[in-house]
Structure formats: C-alpha cells, structure tokens
Motif scaffolding. Structure first.
Motif, PDB file in Angstrom:
ATOM      1  N   GLY A  79       0.464 -14.562  -8.465  1.00  0.00           N
ATOM      2  CA  GLY A  79      -0.405 -14.827  -7.320  1.00  0.00           C
ATOM      3  C   GLY A  79      -1.821 -14.323  -7.516  1.00  0.00           C
ATOM      4  O   GLY A  79      -2.237 -13.937  -8.604  1.00  0.00           O
ATOM      5  N   ARG A  80      -2.571 -14.342  -6.407  1.00  0.00           N
ATOM      6  CA  ARG A  80      -3.981 -13.945  -6.399  1.00  0.00           C
ATOM      7  C   ARG A  80      -4.108 -12.454  -6.134  1.00  0.00           C
ATOM      8  O   ARG A  80      -3.600 -11.957  -5.129  1.00  0.00           O
ATOM      9  CB  ARG A  80      -4.732 -14.708  -5.307  1.00  0.00           C
ATOM     10  N   LEU A  81      -4.819 -11.751  -7.009  1.00  0.00           N
ATOM     11  CA  LEU A  81      -5.038 -10.322  -6.859  1.00  0.00           C
ATOM     12  C   LEU A  81      -6.192 -10.075  -5.894  1.00  0.00           C
ATOM     13  O   LEU A  81      -7.251 -10.691  -6.006  1.00  0.00           O
ATOM     14  CB  LEU A  81      -5.365  -9.693  -8.216  1.00  0.00           C
ATOM     15  N   ARG A  82      -5.977  -9.172  -4.939  1.00  0.00           N
ATOM     16  CA  ARG A  82      -7.010  -8.757  -3.983  1.00  0.00           C
ATOM     17  C   ARG A  82      -7.077  -7.235  -4.022  1.00  0.00           C
ATOM     18  O   ARG A  82      -6.082  -6.560  -3.756  1.00  0.00           O
ATOM     19  CB  ARG A  82      -6.669  -9.193  -2.561  1.00  0.00           C
ATOM     20  N   VAL A  83      -8.240  -6.681  -4.381  1.00  0.00           N
ATOM     21  CA  VAL A  83      -8.426  -5.235  -4.423  1.00  0.00           C
ATOM     22  C   VAL A  83      -9.254  -4.831  -3.212  1.00  0.00           C
ATOM     23  O   VAL A  83     -10.296  -5.426  -2.930  1.00  0.00           O
ATOM     24  CB  VAL A  83      -9.120  -4.795  -5.727  1.00  0.00           C
ATOM     25  N   HIS A  84      -8.772  -3.834  -2.470  1.00  0.00           N
ATOM     26  CA  HIS A  84      -9.443  -3.353  -1.260  1.00  0.00           C
ATOM     27  C   HIS A  84      -9.943  -1.938  -1.493  1.00  0.00           C
ATOM     28  O   HIS A  84      -9.266  -1.124  -2.108  1.00  0.00           O
ATOM     29  CB  HIS A  84      -8.480  -3.361  -0.064  1.00  0.00           C
ATOM     30  N   GLU A  85     -11.130  -1.663  -0.961  1.00  0.00           N
ATOM     31  CA  GLU A  85     -11.708  -0.332  -1.058  1.00  0.00           C
ATOM     32  C   GLU A  85     -11.974   0.179   0.345  1.00  0.00           C
ATOM     33  O   GLU A  85     -12.452  -0.559   1.205  1.00  0.00           O
ATOM     34  CB  GLU A  85     -13.025  -0.397  -1.832  1.00  0.00           C
ATOM     35  N   GLU A  86     -11.623   1.442   0.588  1.00  0.00           N
ATOM     36  CA  GLU A  86     -11.899   2.054   1.879  1.00  0.00           C
ATOM     37  C   GLU A  86     -12.246   3.516   1.672  1.00  0.00           C
ATOM     38  O   GLU A  86     -11.881   4.114   0.652  1.00  0.00           O
ATOM     39  CB  GLU A  86     -10.725   1.908   2.841  1.00  0.00           C
ATOM     40  N   GLU A  87     -12.949   4.079   2.629  1.00  0.00           N
ATOM     41  CA  GLU A  87     -13.268   5.501   2.560  1.00  0.00           C
ATOM     42  C   GLU A  87     -12.486   6.206   3.655  1.00  0.00           C
ATOM     43  O   GLU A  87     -12.529   5.822   4.813  1.00  0.00           O
ATOM     44  CB  GLU A  87     -14.763   5.729   2.739  1.00  0.00           C
ATOM     45  N   ARG A  88     -11.732   7.230   3.231  1.00  0.00           N
ATOM     46  CA  ARG A  88     -10.920   7.991   4.175  1.00  0.00           C
ATOM     47  C   ARG A  88     -11.061   9.473   3.825  1.00  0.00           C
ATOM     48  O   ARG A  88     -10.882   9.855   2.677  1.00  0.00           O
ATOM     49  CB  ARG A  88      -9.462   7.549   4.074  1.00  0.00           C
ATOM     50  N   GLY A  90     -13.624  11.205   3.463  1.00  0.00           N
ATOM     51  CA  GLY A  90     -14.686  11.422   2.497  1.00  0.00           C
ATOM     52  C   GLY A  90     -14.362  10.987   1.082  1.00  0.00           C
ATOM     53  O   GLY A  90     -15.136  11.242   0.169  1.00  0.00           O
ATOM     54  N   GLN A  91     -13.218  10.341   0.876  1.00  0.00           N
ATOM     55  CA  GLN A  91     -12.839   9.888  -0.463  1.00  0.00           C
ATOM     56  C   GLN A  91     -12.668   8.378  -0.474  1.00  0.00           C
ATOM     57  O   GLN A  91     -12.142   7.797   0.479  1.00  0.00           O
ATOM     58  CB  GLN A  91     -11.533  10.531  -0.905  1.00  0.00           C
ATOM     59  N   ARG A  92     -13.120   7.765  -1.568  1.00  0.00           N
ATOM     60  CA  ARG A  92     -12.925   6.324  -1.737  1.00  0.00           C
ATOM     61  C   ARG A  92     -11.511   6.081  -2.244  1.00  0.00           C
ATOM     62  O   ARG A  92     -11.036   6.743  -3.155  1.00  0.00           O
ATOM     63  CB  ARG A  92     -13.936   5.767  -2.737  1.00  0.00           C
ATOM     64  N   ARG A  93     -10.832   5.132  -1.603  1.00  0.00           N
ATOM     65  CA  ARG A  93      -9.467   4.779  -1.997  1.00  0.00           C
ATOM     66  C   ARG A  93      -9.415   3.286  -2.271  1.00  0.00           C
ATOM     67  O   ARG A  93     -10.073   2.497  -1.605  1.00  0.00           O
ATOM     68  CB  ARG A  93      -8.478   5.140  -0.904  1.00  0.00           C
ATOM     69  N   PHE A  94      -8.588   2.946  -3.237  1.00  0.00           N
ATOM     70  CA  PHE A  94      -8.403   1.554  -3.610  1.00  0.00           C
ATOM     71  C   PHE A  94      -6.942   1.173  -3.435  1.00  0.00           C
ATOM     72  O   PHE A  94      -6.048   1.985  -3.675  1.00  0.00           O
ATOM     73  CB  PHE A  94      -8.810   1.321  -5.072  1.00  0.00           C
ATOM     74  N   SER A  95      -6.711  -0.069  -3.027  1.00  0.00           N
ATOM     75  CA  SER A  95      -5.351  -0.599  -2.966  1.00  0.00           C
ATOM     76  C   SER A  95      -5.399  -2.037  -3.462  1.00  0.00           C
ATOM     77  O   SER A  95      -6.447  -2.683  -3.427  1.00  0.00           O
ATOM     78  CB  SER A  95      -4.791  -0.535  -1.538  1.00  0.00           C
ATOM     79  N   ALA A  96      -4.267  -2.513  -3.930  1.00  0.00           N
ATOM     80  CA  ALA A  96      -4.204  -3.865  -4.477  1.00  0.00           C
ATOM     81  C   ALA A  96      -3.097  -4.656  -3.793  1.00  0.00           C
ATOM     82  O   ALA A  96      -1.986  -4.163  -3.637  1.00  0.00           O
ATOM     83  CB  ALA A  96      -3.970  -3.817  -5.979  1.00  0.00           C
ATOM     84  N   ASP A  97      -3.447  -5.859  -3.377  1.00  0.00           N
ATOM     85  CA  ASP A  97      -2.492  -6.799  -2.796  1.00  0.00           C
ATOM     86  C   ASP A  97      -2.391  -7.998  -3.728  1.00  0.00           C
ATOM     87  O   ASP A  97      -3.344  -8.334  -4.435  1.00  0.00           O
ATOM     88  CB  ASP A  97      -2.955  -7.314  -1.435  1.00  0.00           C
ATOM     89  N   VAL A  98      -1.251  -8.652  -3.694  1.00  0.00           N
ATOM     90  CA  VAL A  98      -1.077  -9.903  -4.409  1.00  0.00           C
ATOM     91  C   VAL A  98      -0.635 -10.941  -3.391  1.00  0.00           C
ATOM     92  O   VAL A  98       0.392 -10.768  -2.732  1.00  0.00           O
ATOM     93  CB  VAL A  98      -0.037  -9.783  -5.546  1.00  0.00           C
ATOM     94  N   GLU A  99      -1.436 -11.983  -3.221  1.00  0.00           N
ATOM     95  CA  GLU A  99      -1.072 -13.107  -2.364  1.00  0.00           C
ATOM     96  C   GLU A  99      -0.251 -14.052  -3.225  1.00  0.00           C
ATOM     97  O   GLU A  99      -0.779 -14.764  -4.080  1.00  0.00           O
ATOM     98  CB  GLU A  99      -2.323 -13.793  -1.837  1.00  0.00           C
TER      99      GLU A  99
END
Length: 133
Positions: A79-88, A90-99
């Motif tokens: 599937g399609r890779l989607r990488v998300h970035e958020e700040e929580r 004070g730290q940047r966090r990344f997560s990956a979804d696959v559609e």
C-alpha cells in the motif's frame, strides 16, 4: 504519481477494528515488521529492531480484512506509505501508516484457504421505480 508504495512482511499485532462510515467500511490494525539477518560471526539468525505500522483498509478490503485476519497471523501488506510528524511534550515524534491496496496471508509460513465473496445482485437493493402512466 508521487505516492510511495511499500510492501511489508510481518505479523498482525492488534485485532483489526472495523467501522462503517458514509464513504464505506474502514478497518485498521497494527502491524509488526521485524527484519531477520544471518550473523556470520555468531553463525546464527538474529532479529533486528521491530517497526510498527498502522494499516488502514477501506471499503471491500476493509470488510474482508476484518473477517479474515487475526492477531499473530503472518501477512504481506502492499500500500501507500504515509509518515506523520507531531510534537508532543517538546519532542518531535514520527509515525507511519500504510493505506492498504492489497493484504494477504504470507504463504511462506503456512497455508490459507481462499473463499470468494459473493457480490449481491444490485436489483435486490434497487429502489422501485415510480410507475409512469
């Protein structure tokens, strides 16, 4: 096309959750992928760090995933890779979804029995047409 398509081989980490929406069904589950490599020095197989992905499926694929997939089963997900970035905190966090475009059992680790889903006859669900004199 600028989508990043990936194929992942791993194991189902959480039971798929199915939800019905206006756009059709949606199913999601967590997927664990652990690379395995031959360690020449130790002369044995060694597991690398496990990566977790959230897999999302839509419409017919969502319903079929919900009815066919259980925790611990080996799968191949494409599937399609989607990488998300958020700040929580004070730290940047990344997560990956696959559609997901396609999901199937990994037949290098077992057998599977395929059962085709019977499509309903559209005439059974059509609204009756108004009688025209």
């Amino acid at each position: 096309m600028s989508d990043t398509l990936v194929t992942l081989v791993g194991n189902v980490a959480t039971q798929p959750e199915f939800r019905e929406s206006v756009a059709g069904g949606m199913s999601r589950f967590r997927f664990a992928v652990t690379p395995r490599r031959w360690d020449r020095q130790k002369q044995n197989w060694a597991d690398g760090p496990t990566s977790f992905y959230t897999v999302l499926a839509w419409r017919t694929l969502a319903a079929n995933v919900a009815g066919s997939v259980s925790v611990g089963e080996p799968l191949v997900v494409h599937g399609r890779l989607r990488v998300h970035e958020e700040e929580r905190d004070g730290q940047r966090r990344f997560s990956a979804d696959v559609e997901a475009v396609a999901v199937g059992h990994d037949l290098t680790r077992g057998t599977s029995a395929f059962k085709r889903v019977a499509r309903a006859d559209p005439s059974l669900t059509e609204r009756p047409k108004a009688l025209v004199p």
